[in-house]
Design a protein around this motif. Structure first.
Motif, PDB file in Angstrom:
ATOM      1  N   PHE A 190       8.920  -2.831  -4.697  1.00 49.99           N
ATOM      2  CA  PHE A 190       9.757  -1.748  -5.214  1.00 49.99           C
ATOM      3  C   PHE A 190       8.940  -0.495  -5.504  1.00 49.99           C
ATOM      4  O   PHE A 190       9.269   0.612  -5.066  1.00 49.99           O
ATOM      5  CB  PHE A 190      10.472  -2.221  -6.485  1.00 49.99           C
ATOM      6  CG  PHE A 190      11.231  -1.144  -7.210  1.00 49.99           C
ATOM      7  CD1 PHE A 190      12.550  -0.874  -6.880  1.00 49.99           C
ATOM      8  CD2 PHE A 190      10.639  -0.409  -8.235  1.00 49.99           C
ATOM      9  CE1 PHE A 190      13.262   0.123  -7.551  1.00 49.99           C
ATOM     10  CE2 PHE A 190      11.335   0.579  -8.903  1.00 49.99           C
ATOM     11  CZ  PHE A 190      12.647   0.851  -8.564  1.00 49.99           C
ATOM     12  N   SER A 191       7.865  -0.653  -6.264  1.00 52.49           N
ATOM     13  CA  SER A 191       7.066   0.513  -6.639  1.00 52.49           C
ATOM     14  C   SER A 191       6.287   1.071  -5.451  1.00 52.49           C
ATOM     15  O   SER A 191       6.022   2.281  -5.386  1.00 52.49           O
ATOM     16  CB  SER A 191       6.108   0.156  -7.786  1.00 52.49           C
ATOM     17  OG  SER A 191       6.834  -0.095  -8.969  1.00 52.49           O
ATOM     18  N   LEU A 192       5.930   0.221  -4.515  1.00 50.78           N
ATOM     19  CA  LEU A 192       5.243   0.702  -3.307  1.00 50.78           C
ATOM     20  C   LEU A 192       6.159   1.629  -2.517  1.00 50.78           C
ATOM     21  O   LEU A 192       5.717   2.656  -1.980  1.00 50.78           O
ATOM     22  CB  LEU A 192       4.806  -0.475  -2.447  1.00 50.78           C
ATOM     23  CG  LEU A 192       3.810  -0.169  -1.328  1.00 50.78           C
ATOM     24  CD1 LEU A 192       2.483   0.323  -1.893  1.00 50.78           C
ATOM     25  CD2 LEU A 192       3.593  -1.422  -0.472  1.00 50.78           C
ATOM     26  N   VAL A 193       7.436   1.283  -2.459  1.00 58.12           N
ATOM     27  CA  VAL A 193       8.421   2.172  -1.805  1.00 58.12           C
ATOM     28  C   VAL A 193       8.604   3.442  -2.626  1.00 58.12           C
ATOM     29  O   VAL A 193       8.621   4.549  -2.077  1.00 58.12           O
ATOM     30  CB  VAL A 193       9.762   1.439  -1.628  1.00 58.12           C
ATOM     31  CG1 VAL A 193      10.833   2.401  -1.106  1.00 58.12           C
ATOM     32  CG2 VAL A 193       9.603   0.256  -0.678  1.00 58.12           C
ATOM     33  N   ARG A 194       8.727   3.282  -3.934  1.00 54.81           N
ATOM     34  CA  ARG A 194       8.925   4.457  -4.797  1.00 54.81           C
ATOM     35  C   ARG A 194       7.803   5.466  -4.630  1.00 54.81           C
ATOM     36  O   ARG A 194       8.045   6.678  -4.575  1.00 54.81           O
ATOM     37  CB  ARG A 194       9.027   4.014  -6.260  1.00 54.81           C
ATOM     38  CG  ARG A 194       8.779   5.132  -7.275  1.00 54.81           C
ATOM     39  CD  ARG A 194       9.199   4.762  -8.666  1.00 54.81           C
ATOM     40  NE  ARG A 194      10.545   5.255  -8.900  1.00 54.81           N
ATOM     41  CZ  ARG A 194      11.276   4.983  -9.977  1.00 54.81           C
ATOM     42  NH1 ARG A 194      10.792   4.160 -10.898  1.00 54.81           N
ATOM     43  NH2 ARG A 194      12.482   5.493 -10.121  1.00 54.81           N
TER      44      ARG A 194
END
Length: 244
Positions: A190-194
């Motif tokens: 999730f945070s890698l995409v964000r």
């Protein structure tokens, strides 16, 4: 048109969007373990096919932001007893005054309109089976935070849609159940995409904290789906012990 996805005998059919990794993949595996025929849906077909082969399910490419993709997806499915609208995500962590409109549009298209597209496309099948819809929202749908306005707005929107749908399906007497699940901090991509591939920023979100795993959220979905048809779990908020 590719062959339809058909379960064996009278096997219950679950559709999991965003099923190629993270919460979606874990949910597909948990449901398959309970005897569901699971159709995993996402854009990464290679990942989907690997997962489907391992769980004895089906794999169908799906882009929830594309009308044609959703229509083609729905045409391949004859029966749906459970729809897990898991596809979603965040982009950016900018203050409102520096908002990136393309990021906001992507978040709304994916989290809100994507959920709506898939639900509308499969709704007749869910009515026929008196099925269950699980919408994957977020604690961000309840708690705004600095830099999160775009994602907050999208998940607030998804939560509002879910609440209204629950009211309307109950009023209409379709026997469709609707559940909202609000995960807190879950260690996924999730945070890698964000942060658009910035691994250091993504890792910093989870360092020094307790974190949920995708399997924790999947277990909640599995439990909701295991309950008898007269039970509707309205909302579940799931957070690690140190997140309040």
């Amino acid at each position: 048109m590719a062959d339809k996805e058909i379960a064996q005998d009278d096997q219950r059919v679950a559709v999991v969007t965003g099923g190629s990794s993270g919460i979606g993949e874990a949910t597909a595996r948990a449901l398959a373990g309970d005897g569901w025929y699971v159709i995993v849906a996402a854009r990464r077909v290679d990942r989907l096919e690997k997962i489907a082969a391992e769980i004895g399910g089906g794999a169908v490419r799906l882009d929830v932001t594309d009308d044609d993709s959703v229509a083609e997806f729905a045409a391949r499915i004859d029966r749906v007893d459970l729809l897990v609208n898991n596809a979603g995500g965040a982009k950016g962590l900018d203050p409102v005054k520096e908002a990136d409109l393309e990021d906001w549009q992507w978040m709304y298209e994916t989290n809100v309109l994507g959920t709506l597209r898939v639900t509308l496309a499969l709704r007749d099948k869910l009515v026929a089976s008196e099925g269950l819809i699980v919408n994957m929202a977020s604690v961000a749908a309840l708690n705004p935070y600095a830099g999160g306005a775009g994602y907050n707005a999208a998940k607030f929107g998804l939560r509002a849609m879910t609440r209204v749908q629950r009211i309307e399906e109950a009023t209409e007497g379709t026997n469709i159940r609707v559940t909202e699940i609000d995960p807190g901090r879950v260690k996924t991509d999730f945070s890698l995409v964000r942060f658009k591939g910035d691994r250091d920023k993504a890792d910093a979100v989870y360092e020094g904290h307790l974190n949920l795993g995708p399997e924790d959220i999947a277990e909640a979905v599995r439990w909701v789906a295991s309950l008898p048809a007269h039970v509707n779990i309205d909302r579940i908020h799931i957070m690690p012990r140190d997140q309040v």
